[in-house]
Design a protein around this motif. Structure first.
Motif, mmCIF file in Angstrom:
data_model
loop_
_atom_site.group_PDB
_atom_site.id
_atom_site.type_symbol
_atom_site.label_atom_id
_atom_site.label_comp_id
_atom_site.label_asym_id
_atom_site.label_seq_id
_atom_site.Cartn_x
_atom_site.Cartn_y
_atom_site.Cartn_z
ATOM 1 N N LEU A 1 7.146 -57.182 57.306
ATOM 2 C CA LEU A 1 6.532 -58.605 57.661
ATOM 3 C C LEU A 1 8.062 -59.684 56.651
ATOM 4 O O LEU A 1 8.206 -59.040 55.617
ATOM 5 C CB LEU A 1 5.200 -59.256 57.583
ATOM 6 C CG LEU A 1 4.937 -60.314 57.583
ATOM 7 C CD1 LEU A 1 5.117 -60.433 58.917
ATOM 8 C CD2 LEU A 1 3.779 -60.396 57.179
ATOM 9 N N VAL B 1 8.598 -63.331 55.649
ATOM 10 C CA VAL B 1 7.682 -64.433 55.858
ATOM 11 C C VAL B 1 9.217 -65.898 54.640
ATOM 12 O O VAL B 1 9.436 -65.263 53.971
ATOM 13 C CB VAL B 1 6.592 -65.312 55.354
ATOM 14 C CG1 VAL B 1 6.697 -66.447 55.102
ATOM 15 C CG2 VAL B 1 6.052 -64.873 56.434
ATOM 16 N N SER C 1 -3.022 -66.831 53.940
ATOM 17 C CA SER C 1 -1.517 -66.994 53.275
ATOM 18 C C SER C 1 -1.015 -67.399 51.862
ATOM 19 O O SER C 1 -1.832 -67.781 51.935
ATOM 20 C CB SER C 1 -0.735 -66.254 54.596
ATOM 21 O OG SER C 1 -0.413 -68.085 54.674
ATOM 22 N N ALA D 1 -0.891 -67.639 58.901
ATOM 23 C CA ALA D 1 0.689 -67.510 58.758
ATOM 24 C C ALA D 1 1.063 -66.649 60.180
ATOM 25 O O ALA D 1 0.584 -65.639 60.121
ATOM 26 C CB ALA D 1 1.679 -67.599 57.101
ATOM 27 N N GLU D 2 1.530 -66.902 61.289
ATOM 28 C CA GLU D 2 2.555 -66.224 61.868
ATOM 29 C C GLU D 2 4.265 -66.520 61.970
ATOM 30 O O GLU D 2 5.045 -67.339 61.433
ATOM 31 C CB GLU D 2 2.353 -67.018 63.179
ATOM 32 C CG GLU D 2 0.484 -67.360 63.664
ATOM 33 C CD GLU D 2 0.457 -67.961 65.251
ATOM 34 O OE1 GLU D 2 0.485 -67.463 65.831
ATOM 35 O OE2 GLU D 2 0.327 -69.468 64.414
ATOM 36 N N ARG D 3 4.487 -64.994 62.143
ATOM 37 C CA ARG D 3 6.247 -65.303 62.598
ATOM 38 C C ARG D 3 5.971 -64.452 64.220
ATOM 39 O O ARG D 3 5.201 -64.335 64.599
ATOM 40 C CB ARG D 3 6.135 -63.465 62.027
ATOM 41 C CG ARG D 3 7.687 -62.559 61.984
ATOM 42 C CD ARG D 3 8.578 -63.825 61.253
ATOM 43 N NE ARG D 3 10.081 -62.812 61.498
ATOM 44 C CZ ARG D 3 11.114 -64.110 60.721
ATOM 45 N NH1 ARG D 3 10.923 -65.300 60.485
ATOM 46 N NH2 ARG D 3 12.203 -63.923 61.403
ATOM 47 N N TYR E 1 11.064 -68.190 63.585
ATOM 48 C CA TYR E 1 9.768 -68.607 62.802
ATOM 49 C C TYR E 1 9.004 -68.439 62.322
ATOM 50 O O TYR E 1 8.375 -67.128 63.179
ATOM 51 C CB TYR E 1 9.778 -69.729 63.753
ATOM 52 C CG TYR E 1 10.213 -70.755 65.420
ATOM 53 C CD1 TYR E 1 11.375 -71.505 64.668
ATOM 54 C CD2 TYR E 1 10.797 -69.660 65.951
ATOM 55 C CE1 TYR E 1 12.108 -72.436 65.601
ATOM 56 C CE2 TYR E 1 11.917 -70.662 67.367
ATOM 57 C CZ TYR E 1 12.964 -71.664 66.399
ATOM 58 O OH TYR E 1 13.089 -72.692 67.361
ATOM 59 N N THR E 2 8.368 -68.623 61.431
ATOM 60 C CA THR E 2 7.069 -68.904 60.691
ATOM 61 C C THR E 2 6.343 -70.110 60.455
ATOM 62 O O THR E 2 6.969 -70.957 59.868
ATOM 63 C CB THR E 2 7.362 -67.878 58.754
ATOM 64 O OG1 THR E 2 8.318 -67.327 59.552
ATOM 65 C CG2 THR E 2 6.268 -68.080 58.415
ATOM 66 N N ARG E 3 5.459 -69.704 60.707
ATOM 67 C CA ARG E 3 4.577 -70.706 61.207
ATOM 68 C C ARG E 3 3.063 -70.727 60.335
ATOM 69 O O ARG E 3 2.298 -69.678 60.413
ATOM 70 C CB ARG E 3 4.122 -71.334 62.890
ATOM 71 C CG ARG E 3 3.135 -73.183 62.642
ATOM 72 C CD ARG E 3 3.315 -73.431 63.905
ATOM 73 N NE ARG E 3 2.727 -72.034 64.730
ATOM 74 C CZ ARG E 3 2.416 -71.790 66.142
ATOM 75 N NH1 ARG E 3 3.503 -72.358 66.772
ATOM 76 N NH2 ARG E 3 2.162 -70.691 67.152
ATOM 77 N N THR F 1 6.613 -75.051 59.487
ATOM 78 C CA THR F 1 7.355 -73.967 60.348
ATOM 79 C C THR F 1 8.621 -73.773 60.318
ATOM 80 O O THR F 1 9.433 -75.212 59.265
ATOM 81 C CB THR F 1 7.572 -74.956 61.387
ATOM 82 O OG1 THR F 1 6.220 -74.940 61.782
ATOM 83 C CG2 THR F 1 8.156 -73.518 62.521
ATOM 84 N N ASN G 1 13.990 -69.365 60.302
ATOM 85 C CA ASN G 1 15.095 -69.213 59.632
ATOM 86 C C ASN G 1 16.205 -68.547 60.457
ATOM 87 O O ASN G 1 17.282 -68.231 59.259
ATOM 88 C CB ASN G 1 14.440 -66.999 59.664
ATOM 89 C CG ASN G 1 15.024 -65.739 58.753
ATOM 90 O OD1 ASN G 1 15.448 -66.175 57.157
ATOM 91 N ND2 ASN G 1 15.422 -65.302 59.363
#
Length: 759
Positions: free
Chosen positions: A14, A16, A139, A154-156, A161-163, A193, A196
Motif C-alpha cells: 500500500l 500513499v 489514517s 483514506a482510499e487508494r 489517486y489517494t483520497r 486527493t 501520484n
C-alpha cells in the motif's frame, strides 16, 4: 502456543503520497469525484490471478505465528507481522490474505512504508494483491518532508489517486507536552486527493487555521506534492493601498520552462499608475548562468523643474541583467546591466533601494597569483542631490601579479598595471595609464621585533581633453602629463605578551618611516577617485592615505602608534589603538579638516570591546592635535542578552574645506544617530523598535519602525509599522502598517498596507 517463524508468498503493498510546496499550482487533471468515502468491500475488488505474476518481486512474510484455513482459503499471520515486497512494507498485529478475493486485511497498529519514504498509519486496512486499490481507516500519514496528513478514511484508487476524507494537513510539529493541541497552522478539508502521476494535491472545501482558529476559506485549490522541486503556477498575490499607487494588486506567475530555465511574470495594476508589466528570466548553462529582469509602465513621472513640479506622461522602466560564462579553466566573461529611466522607479514599485547602479561588460583571467580584467563600465547615480554627469569607462583594464614569498631578497615582488579611459558627453575626457612595481619583506629578530619593508615605483601617463580653463572658463587644448613617483616605508612593531590566568595581555608599539619625493598634486589633472578622504585608524600606516590613485601622498613622514589588547580564553577580547603621523614638510594638497592638512596629523584611534556575547562595542575617533576638537566619531554597539538587547550607532564627520574655499561632497557636518531595541521575551516572540535621526543642521528624523514577530519551525507572522520622513519629488513619505504571514511549504501572504502621508 510457542511462536514460530514461517515465510509465505503473499502479494502486498500500500502506499500513499502527499503534498508540500510554497506556491499554488495551476489547473491539473481533475481527480475522480466522490461523495463521502466508504471502505470498499473485498468483493468489489476485481480478483486477479491467485498466483503472483512472474514480473512481481518476491514476497517476504514474517510473523510470530501463521495459520491457514484451507477450506476458506484464508491465511492469517499474527504477532509482529511484517509483509514486504519490492520496497513496500506492511507492519501490523494481524494480517490475513484471502485467496478467493485476493484481498489483504491488516489490523492493529498498522504501518505501511512506501519505497519513497512516506509512511501511513492506521487502525485497519484492506488492499488488493495488485496494490492498486486500498482502504485505511483512521489514517495518519508522514510524508517525505515530515509533513503530516491525517483523515477519517483514506482510499487508494486505480494505483494513481489517494483520497483522504475529512483530512487535516500540516508541516508543523505537534506539541510535545500536549499532542492533542492544534499545530501552529493546518489545512482542514472535506476531501484531500493526491494524484501520484501528476504529483498534485487537491483540497476541496478547505479552511486554513492558525492556532486552531480559521482565518480563510478556499472552496478548492491545489499544490504540488513534496516530490516536486518547482512547478508552474501563480504565486501568492499581494493586494494593498499606498499613497503613491493608490489601490493596487501584485500578481506573479511562475513558468517552469525546463530544468535549466524558468520565467517569472509580474503584473501590477494600480489606481494611480495603471498597469506595470515585469518579467524575470533565468537560465543555467554548462559553463555559466544568465539572469534578465525588467519592468515597464506608461504613466506620469513627477519631477522637479525651474517652474515647480511637473508630471509628464512617459514610458518608465528598468532593466537588470547578470551573466557569468566560463571560457575555459582560466578565462571567463560576464556582464552586469542595471539601468532605470528615472530616480524614483525602483523605490516606487518596490524593486530596490539602490542609489548607485553599475553596468559592466568584462572578461577576466586567473593564473596562479596573476589576475587580468578588461571591461567597460557605466554608472547611474539616483541620488536627487547629484547633478554631475556620470562618466563611462571605455575601457578599464587591470593586471595584477604577485611573486612567491621569500623568493626576492627574502621578500616578494608585486606588479600592478591599469589603463582607464573616462568618457563624458560634455565633461572632461580623461585617459590614464599606470603601473606600480613593488616589493615587500618581513623580518623578525630574536627579540620578537617584526620589521616590514615596502618599496614601490609608480608611473602614470595622462591624456586630458575638454578641461575648462580656470581663468576664463573656456575649454583648454588637449594635453598630456607624465609622472614618476617612488615611495618606500620601514615599519617596526614589537609586541609584548603576558599570560595572566585565563587572559592574555598584549601591548604593541608601532613606528614607521615613509619617504617619497615632496610632490604637490597638479590641478591640471582631474581628480576622479580621491575626492572623499576618510582618515582614520585603518589607513594611518598605509603608504597612501588617499582612497584612489589620482592624488599622490608625497613627502616624508613618521607614523607612530600603540595597540593594546586583552584576550580571554573563552573568546572575549578588548583592544585599543591610538596613533598619529608627523610630516616633515607642509603639504596643502589635503583638505583643511581632513586630519592631514597640518604637518602633525589628527590623533586617530579605535576602541573595540567584546568581553562576552552580550556586549559588542566599536568606537573610532579623530581629534585635533592642538585643541582636541572633535573631527570624527564613529560608534556602533549592542548590549544585553537576546531577551532584551539594545543597539545604537553615532556618526560625526566635520565638513571638508578644500584649500581653494570649495567643499567636497558636503556643505555641512555629517551627524547622525540611530538606535534600536529588540526583545525575545518569549520562546517564539520578538519585538524590535528602531529609529534614525539626522542631527546635522537642517536635519530631522529619517525613519522609524516597529516590528513584532512570531516565528517557529513552520510559521512566521510579522506586524510591521514604519514611518519614512524622506522628502522626494514623486514619492510620498508617511506611515505604513501591514502584516506578513509565511506558511512553511505553502507560501507567503502580505496584507494590504494601511498608509498615510506624514507631510
Amino acid at each position: 502456543m510457542a511462536a514460530t517463524r514461517r515465510r509465505a508468498a503473499i502479494a502486498a503493498a500500500l502506499m500513499v503520497g502527499l503534498m508540500s510546496s510554497t506556491a499554488l499550482a495551476q489547473q491539473q487533471p481533475t481527480p475522480p469525484s466522490s461523495g463521502a468515502a466508504a471502505a470498499p468491500a473485498p468483493t468489489q475488488a476485481a480478483p486477479p490471478q491467485a498466483a503472483p505474476k512472474k514480473d512481481q518481486p518476491p514476497v517476504l512474510l514474517e510473523a510470530d505465528q501463521v495459520d491457514t484455513d484451507n477450506e476458506l482459503g484464508i491465511t492469517t499471520a499474527t504477532g509482529n507481522v511484517q509483509l514486504s515486497q519490492g520496497g513496500h512494507v506492511v507492519l501490523a498485529d494481524t494480517i490475513s490474505y484471502s485467496e478467493r478475493s485476493n484481498v489483504i486485511t491488516a489490523s492493529g497498529h498498522v504501518v505501511m512504508i512506501q519505497p519513497d519514504g512516506e509512511v501511513m498509519f492506521g487502525d485497519y486496512a484492506e488492499l488488493t494483491e495488485d496494490q492498486k486499490q486500498a482502504f485505511v481507516d483512521q489514517s495518519r500519514m508522514l510524508l517525505q518532508d515530515n509533513s503530516r496528513l491525517a483523515g477519517y478514511q483514506a482510499e487508494r484508487i486505480d494505483g494513481r489517486y489517494t483520497r483522504v476524507t475529512r483530512g487535516t494537513y500540516s508541516p508543523c510539529k505537534l506539541c510535545e507536552d500536549d499532542p492533542t493541541r492544534p499545530p501552529t497552522w493546518q489545512i482542514r478539508a472535506k476531501q484531500v486527493t493526491h494524484d501520484n502521476t501528476s504529483h498534485d494535491i487537491y483540497f476541496r472545501d478547505a479552511t486554513i487555521e492558525v492556532a486552531g482558529v480559521p482565518i480563510t476559506y478556499l472552496p478548492a485549490f491545489s499544490m504540488p506534492d513534496p516530490t516536486v522541486d518547482r512547478r508552474s503556477g501563480f504565486l501568492t498575490p499581494t493586494i494593498g493601498y499606498n499613497t503613491n499607487l493608490g489601490m493596487f494588486a501584485r500578481v506573479k506567475y511562475y513558468y517552469d520552462i525546463s530544468p535549466d530555465k524558468d520565467l517569472l511574470f509580474d503584473l501590477l495594476p494600480s489606481a494611480n499608475d495603471g498597469l506595470l508589466l515585469g518579467t524575470k528570466y533565468r537560465q543555467r548553462f554548462t559553463n555559466g548562468y544568465l539572469e534578465l529582469q525588467g519592468a515597464a509602465t506608461y504613466t506620469q513621472n513627477p519631477q522637479a523643474s525651474s517652474t515647480g513640479t511637473i508630471s509628464p506622461t512617459e514610458l518608465r522602466g528598468w532593466v537588470q541583467g547578470i551573466g557569468r560564462f566560463d571560457i575555459d579553466d582560466s578565462w571567463r566573461w560576464g556582464f552586469d546591466l542595471n539601468r532605470v529611466t528615472d530616480n524614483n522607479f525602483l523605490l516606487r514599485y518596490n524593486y530596490s533601494a539602490e542609489q548607485l547602479l553599475t553596468s559592466r561588460l568584462y572578461t577576466e583571467h586567473f593564473a596562479g597569483r596573476d589576475y587580468f580584467n578588461a571591461g567597460i563600465y557605466g554608472f547611474q547615480d539616483l541620488r536627487p542631490s547629484n547633478t554631475l554627469e556620470e562618466p563611462v569607462a571605455l575601457p578599464l583594464i587591470t593586471y595584477s601579479a604577485l611573486g612567491e614569498p621569500g623568493d626576492t631578497l627574502g621578500g616578494r615582488w608585486s606588479f600592478d598595471a591599469q589603463y582607464l579611459d573616462l568618457w563624458r558627453e560634455q565633461g572632461v575626457r580623461s585617459r590614464r595609464a599606470s603601473q606600480v612595481a613593488g616589493w615587500q619583506g618581513d623580518y623578525t629578530n630574536s627579540l620578537g621585533m617584526v620589521t616590514t619593508v615596502n618599496a614601490l615605483l609608480r608611473t602614470d601617463a595622462y591624456a586630458i581633453g575638454n578641461l575648462k580653463d580656470a581663468a576664463n572658463g573656456g575649454p583648454r587644448d588637449d594635453f598630456t602629463r607624465f609622472r614618476v613617483f617612488p615611495q618606500g616605508q620601514i615599519m617596526t612593531r614589537l609586541p609584548f605578551v603576558r599570560e595572566d590566568g585565563t587572559v592574555s595581555e598584549m601591548i604593541e608599539p608601532i613606528v614607521a618611516f615613509t619617504a617619497a619625493p615632496n610632490y604637490h598634486n597638479s590641478r591640471d589633472l582631474p581628480n576622479e577617485d580621491s575626492e572623499d578622504i576618510e582618515f582614520d585608524s585603518t589607513n594611518l600606516f598605509r603608504l597612501s592615505r588617499y582612497p584612489g590613485v589620482d592624488l599622490l601622498d608625497g613627502g616624508q613622514r613618521v607614523t607612530y602608534g600603540v595597540r593594546a589588547g586583552v584576550y580571554g580564553n573563552g573568546g572575549g577580547s578588548s583592544t585599543l589603538f591610538f596613533g598619529q603621523s608627523y610630516r616633515l614638510q607642509h603639504n596643502t594638497d589635503f583638505a583643511v579638516n581632513s586630519g592631514l592638512y597640518s604637518r602633525q596629523s589628527d590623533y586617530v584611534g579605535r576602541l573595540e570591546l567584546t568581553p562576552s556575547p552580550w556586549m559588542d562595542v566599536s568606537y573610532g575617533f579623530r581629534l585635533d592635535p592642538t585643541s582636541g576638537a572633535q573631527r570624527m566619531h564613529d560608534f556602533t554597539g549592542s548590549f544585553g542578552p537576546s531577551i532584551f538587547r539594545v543597539s545604537g550607532s553615532y556618526l560625526y564627520i566635520n565638513k571638508l574645506e578644500l584649500q581653494n574655499g570649495t567643499t567636497a561632497d558636503t556643505t555641512a557636518n555629517l551627524q547622525e544617530v540611530s538606535g534600536g531595541v529588540t526583545s525575545s521575551f518569549l520562546k517564539y516572540y520578538t519585538v524590535g523598535l528602531s529609529t534614525r535621526y539626522n542631527l546635522a543642521e537642517g536635519g530631522g528624523p529619517v525613519s522609524t519602525s516597529l516590528t513584532t514577530t512570531y516565528q517557529d519551525d513552520c510559521y512566521t507572522f510579522s506586524l510591521i509599522m514604519e514611518r519614512d520622513y524622506a522628502q522626494r519629488v514623486g514619492l510620498a513619505s508617511g506611515n505604513r502598517i501591514y502584516f506578513r504571514m509565511i506558511f512553511n511549504k505553502l507560501g507567503t501572504f502580505v496584507s494590504p498596507a494601511f498608509t498615510g502621508t506624514s507631510h
